[in-house]
Structures are given as C-alpha cells and as structure tokens.
Design a protein around this motif. Structure first.
Motif, PDB file in Angstrom:
ATOM      1  N   GLU A 163      -6.779   2.171  10.863  1.00  0.00           N
ATOM      2  CA  GLU A 163      -7.530   1.204  10.022  1.00  0.00           C
ATOM      3  C   GLU A 163      -6.773  -0.095   9.561  1.00  0.00           C
ATOM      4  N   TRP A 164      -5.907   0.826   8.762  1.00  0.00           N
ATOM      5  CA  TRP A 164      -4.829  -0.590   8.080  1.00  0.00           C
ATOM      6  C   TRP A 164      -4.494  -2.017   9.090  1.00  0.00           C
ATOM      7  N   SER A 165      -3.643  -1.366  10.506  1.00  0.00           N
ATOM      8  CA  SER A 165      -3.647  -2.433  11.488  1.00  0.00           C
ATOM      9  C   SER A 165      -4.606  -2.536  12.080  1.00  0.00           C
ATOM     10  N   ALA A 166      -5.569  -2.533  11.932  1.00  0.00           N
ATOM     11  CA  ALA A 166      -7.223  -3.152  13.203  1.00  0.00           C
ATOM     12  C   ALA A 166      -7.440  -3.759  12.177  1.00  0.00           C
ATOM     13  N   ASP A 167      -7.577  -3.453  10.924  1.00  0.00           N
ATOM     14  CA  ASP A 167      -8.212  -4.746   9.997  1.00  0.00           C
ATOM     15  C   ASP A 167      -7.814  -6.170   9.598  1.00  0.00           C
ATOM     16  N   GLY A 168      -5.554  -5.795  10.075  1.00  0.00           N
ATOM     17  CA  GLY A 168      -4.884  -6.723   9.419  1.00  0.00           C
ATOM     18  C   GLY A 168      -4.611  -7.063   8.446  1.00  0.00           C
ATOM     19  N   THR A 169      -4.471  -6.278   7.294  1.00  0.00           N
ATOM     20  CA  THR A 169      -4.888  -6.153   6.288  1.00  0.00           C
ATOM     21  C   THR A 169      -3.657  -5.847   5.597  1.00  0.00           C
ATOM     22  N   VAL A 228      -3.357  10.508   8.217  1.00  0.00           N
ATOM     23  CA  VAL A 228      -2.855   8.776   7.414  1.00  0.00           C
ATOM     24  C   VAL A 228      -1.790   8.777   8.823  1.00  0.00           C
ATOM     25  N   ARG A 229      -2.390   9.099  10.123  1.00  0.00           N
ATOM     26  CA  ARG A 229      -2.280   8.095  11.260  1.00  0.00           C
ATOM     27  C   ARG A 229      -4.106   7.781  11.477  1.00  0.00           C
ATOM     28  N   GLU A 230      -5.127   8.315  10.743  1.00  0.00           N
ATOM     29  CA  GLU A 230      -6.277   7.469  11.149  1.00  0.00           C
ATOM     30  C   GLU A 230      -6.378   6.027  10.094  1.00  0.00           C
ATOM     31  N   VAL A 231      -5.556   6.375   8.805  1.00  0.00           N
ATOM     32  CA  VAL A 231      -5.577   4.634   7.801  1.00  0.00           C
ATOM     33  C   VAL A 231      -4.467   4.409   8.446  1.00  0.00           C
ATOM     34  N   LEU A 232      -3.400   4.441   8.593  1.00  0.00           N
ATOM     35  CA  LEU A 232      -2.730   3.147   9.516  1.00  0.00           C
ATOM     36  C   LEU A 232      -3.254   2.667  10.937  1.00  0.00           C
ATOM     37  N   PRO A 252       0.502  -1.220  -0.136  1.00  0.00           N
ATOM     38  CA  PRO A 252      -0.262   0.538   0.141  1.00  0.00           C
ATOM     39  C   PRO A 252       0.928   1.387  -0.384  1.00  0.00           C
ATOM     40  N   MET A 253       0.186   1.877  -0.419  1.00  0.00           N
ATOM     41  CA  MET A 253       0.844   3.569  -0.254  1.00  0.00           C
ATOM     42  C   MET A 253      -0.320   4.743   0.028  1.00  0.00           C
ATOM     43  N   ILE A 254       0.785   5.705   0.759  1.00  0.00           N
ATOM     44  CA  ILE A 254       0.142   6.739   1.074  1.00  0.00           C
ATOM     45  C   ILE A 254       0.253   7.767   0.902  1.00  0.00           C
ATOM     46  N   ARG A 255      -0.587   8.680   0.035  1.00  0.00           N
ATOM     47  CA  ARG A 255       0.054  10.784  -0.739  1.00  0.00           C
ATOM     48  C   ARG A 255      -0.802  11.296   0.451  1.00  0.00           C
ATOM     49  N   LEU A 256       0.803  11.381   0.659  1.00  0.00           N
ATOM     50  CA  LEU A 256       0.187  12.719   2.048  1.00  0.00           C
ATOM     51  C   LEU A 256       0.364  14.569   1.165  1.00  0.00           C
ATOM     52  N   SER A 257      -1.043  14.905   0.732  1.00  0.00           N
ATOM     53  CA  SER A 257      -0.643  16.520   0.088  1.00  0.00           C
ATOM     54  C   SER A 257      -1.643  16.806   0.680  1.00  0.00           C
ATOM     55  N   ARG A 258      -0.954  17.812   1.551  1.00  0.00           N
ATOM     56  CA  ARG A 258      -1.240  18.986   1.660  1.00  0.00           C
ATOM     57  C   ARG A 258      -2.764  20.139   0.852  1.00  0.00           C
ATOM     58  N   PRO A 259      -3.733  20.814   1.521  1.00  0.00           N
ATOM     59  CA  PRO A 259      -4.415  21.541  -0.025  1.00  0.00           C
ATOM     60  C   PRO A 259      -4.353  22.722  -0.268  1.00  0.00           C
ATOM     61  N   GLY A 260      -4.248  22.751  -2.330  1.00  0.00           N
ATOM     62  CA  GLY A 260      -3.623  23.509  -2.371  1.00  0.00           C
ATOM     63  C   GLY A 260      -4.697  24.640  -2.593  1.00  0.00           C
ATOM     64  N   TRP A 261      -4.070  25.625  -2.911  1.00  0.00           N
ATOM     65  CA  TRP A 261      -4.129  27.427  -2.500  1.00  0.00           C
ATOM     66  C   TRP A 261      -4.879  27.589  -2.970  1.00  0.00           C
ATOM     67  N   ALA A 262      -6.870  28.424  -2.472  1.00  0.00           N
ATOM     68  CA  ALA A 262      -7.676  28.882  -3.506  1.00  0.00           C
ATOM     69  C   ALA A 262      -7.376  30.337  -3.190  1.00  0.00           C
ATOM     70  N   GLY A 307      -4.516   4.436  -7.880  1.00  0.00           N
ATOM     71  CA  GLY A 307      -4.403   3.912  -7.578  1.00  0.00           C
ATOM     72  C   GLY A 307      -3.455   3.466  -6.199  1.00  0.00           C
ATOM     73  N   VAL A 308      -3.445   5.656  -5.484  1.00  0.00           N
ATOM     74  CA  VAL A 308      -2.829   5.914  -4.672  1.00  0.00           C
ATOM     75  C   VAL A 308      -3.956   6.744  -3.613  1.00  0.00           C
ATOM     76  N   THR A 309      -4.176   5.498  -2.120  1.00  0.00           N
ATOM     77  CA  THR A 309      -4.537   6.811  -0.876  1.00  0.00           C
ATOM     78  C   THR A 309      -3.625   8.113  -1.268  1.00  0.00           C
ATOM     79  N   VAL A 310      -5.215   8.710  -1.247  1.00  0.00           N
ATOM     80  CA  VAL A 310      -4.867  10.385  -1.197  1.00  0.00           C
ATOM     81  C   VAL A 310      -5.252  11.095   0.216  1.00  0.00           C
ATOM     82  N   VAL A 311      -4.632  11.741   1.239  1.00  0.00           N
ATOM     83  CA  VAL A 311      -4.962  12.400   2.425  1.00  0.00           C
ATOM     84  C   VAL A 311      -4.367  13.657   2.150  1.00  0.00           C
ATOM     85  N   ALA A 312      -5.486  14.446   3.348  1.00  0.00           N
ATOM     86  CA  ALA A 312      -4.339  15.831   3.330  1.00  0.00           C
ATOM     87  C   ALA A 312      -3.751  16.253   4.684  1.00  0.00           C
TER      88      ALA A 312
END
Length: 257
Positions: free
Chosen positions: A243-249, A237-241, A93-103, A227-232
């Motif tokens: 979840e993945w640790s809890a479900d064992g996958t 990131v910690r929440e996704v980790l 698995p791969m997580i992309r941490l990408s902070r929100p862009g400017w508006a 196919g990459v999980t993207v979070v802001a």
C-alpha cells in the motif's frame, strides 16, 4: 524501499526470506547479538546494538533507510522504544510486527501480572517448585525469594543475580507437549512462569500445564509506543508495504508523530 528489519524471531526470518526475493525492496536484518548462536535470516545481516535511539537515528540516516520493520520479540521493549524515537525524529515510517498473545481457555489456571516483580510475588504464593521460562534476562526479579526452588530454562545462561535455590536448563525450543509434560513431572514443578510471547513455538508448556491442572503466571506485554503501525502477521506487513509503495508516500503520510 530500503528497509531495516529488526529481527530475532521466527516471523522476522520468514519476512526476511520473502522480502529478500522481491526486487523492489532492499533488506538489512539486524540481530541484537544477545544470543550466542543466533539463527541467521536470509539476506544481509547486521549483528550488534546501535547505541540507543540516537545511534539508531544516525545509522538510519547514514544508510539512507526508508523505513523500519520491528519484528523483535514482543518483550523487546527497549529496542521498540528506541526504534520509535529514531524513526519519529527522521520522519520515517515504522511497522511493529507483533504476533497475537495467548488467551486462556477452558481448564487453564492463569494468573496475569503486569511485570516480572509481580510474577515473582504471585508464583511464590502458588508453589515451591517453579519453572521459569522468561528467557535469560529478568531472572534477577526472582533472586530475593529464598524459599522456592527454580528451574530456569533459557537458550544461554542467565546474567545477573540468581535465586539461591535454582537449576539452569539450557535448551532451545520448540518443545512438544509430551516433552513439556515429562519436564514438569520429572522436576515436580508446581508453577510455570512465562511471558505472553504468543505463537505456537513455545505454547506446548501451556497445554502441558493445563493437562496437569497446574497454575501458570503470565506476564503481560509492554505497550507499543504511540504512532507506530502495528500488524499481527508477516502477510499483513507485506500488505502495508504494498500500500505504501503504491501511494508513493512510503508510509510517511500516515504518521501521527
């Protein structure tokens, strides 16, 4: 989980600090080495490239990594692409941490463009004295412009061909709005060119440009590979980790590659 953290940003350093203190994770932070004096994150650090997607795949396998968190700069397109290919081949698995862009907001005069070549074309049509805040790479896209004068601000000296009329300003942010306003006035800047990096650390120049009624050319971000999980945020990131640790996958069940 054994995690490779591709870093170099403030978010990456914050994530390394938090995860290094958690016993269920082993973190190796990787810095590309493109800045001469990088700010080192907490924990184990690796500096230097991997040799493309194949080299990264071999390193991940040899070091028995469980997943990759890509917290590099939003414009580190090649690193992100190599990480996506390497993890897909290994089924990691791969997580992309990408902070929100400017508006843009009220009073902003923004010109959004798809790349640096378009930025060079657009900026040259808006003014003769241009502040480039795009980092040390990519300045060559402006080299063919003989008329404008460029103030090139970067942490390290830019590489490659440079515009014939320019001045280099080596400086590391963050900068205040007052500092940015003084810079624009002192150098009689007409146009600001920036990448859509997002975040507060480098946003003061946008506020200063707005106050001066100055146009800003904003280069859009490259797309994230499929196919990459993207979070802001770091917390996401910690929440996704968790979840993945809890479900064992370990995140493998959610891959779409």
């Amino acid at each position: 989980m054994r995690i490779l953290l591709l870093g170099g940003t403030g978010e990456a350093r914050e994530l390394a600090r938090l995860l290094t203190g958690e016993r269920e994770h082993e973190i190796v932070s990787s810095l590309a080495g493109r800045v001469s004096e990088p700010i080192r994150p907490a924990g184990e650090v690796r500096i230097g490239g991997f040799g493309g997607a194949d080299g990264l795949r071999e390193w991940l396998a040899d070091n028995r990594m469980d997943l990759v968190v890509d917290a590099t700069h939003p414009f580190a397109e090649m690193i992100t692409a190599n990480a996506a290919r390497a993890t897909a081949r290994l089924g990691l698995p791969m997580i992309r941490l990408s902070r929100p862009g400017w508006a843009a907001g009220p009073g902003d005069r923004w010109y959004r463009v798809p790349d640096l070549v378009a930025a060079a074309d657009t900026a040259a049509g808006l003014g003769d004295r241009i502040l480039l805040t795009i980092g040390r790479q990519g300045v060559a896209a402006f080299a063919g412009r003989a008329r404008p004068w460029y103030l090139i601000r970067a942490i390290d000296p830019p590489a490659g061909v440079l515009p014939p009329r320019h001045e280099i300003l080596l400086a590391r942010g963050p900068f205040t709005v007052a500092e940015e306003s003084e810079l624009l006035a002192r150098h009689r800047i007409d146009v600001v060119v920036t990448k859509d990096s997002g975040g507060a650390a480098t946003a003061a120049k946008l506020t200063a440009a707005r106050a001066a009624g100055m146009p800003v050319v904003v280069v859009d971000r490259p797309p994230v590979p499929a196919g990459v999980t993207v979070v802001a945020t770091v917390e996401q990131v910690r929440e996704v980790l968790s979840e993945w640790s809890a479900d064992g996958t370990g995140g493998r069940a959610g891959r779409t590659d």
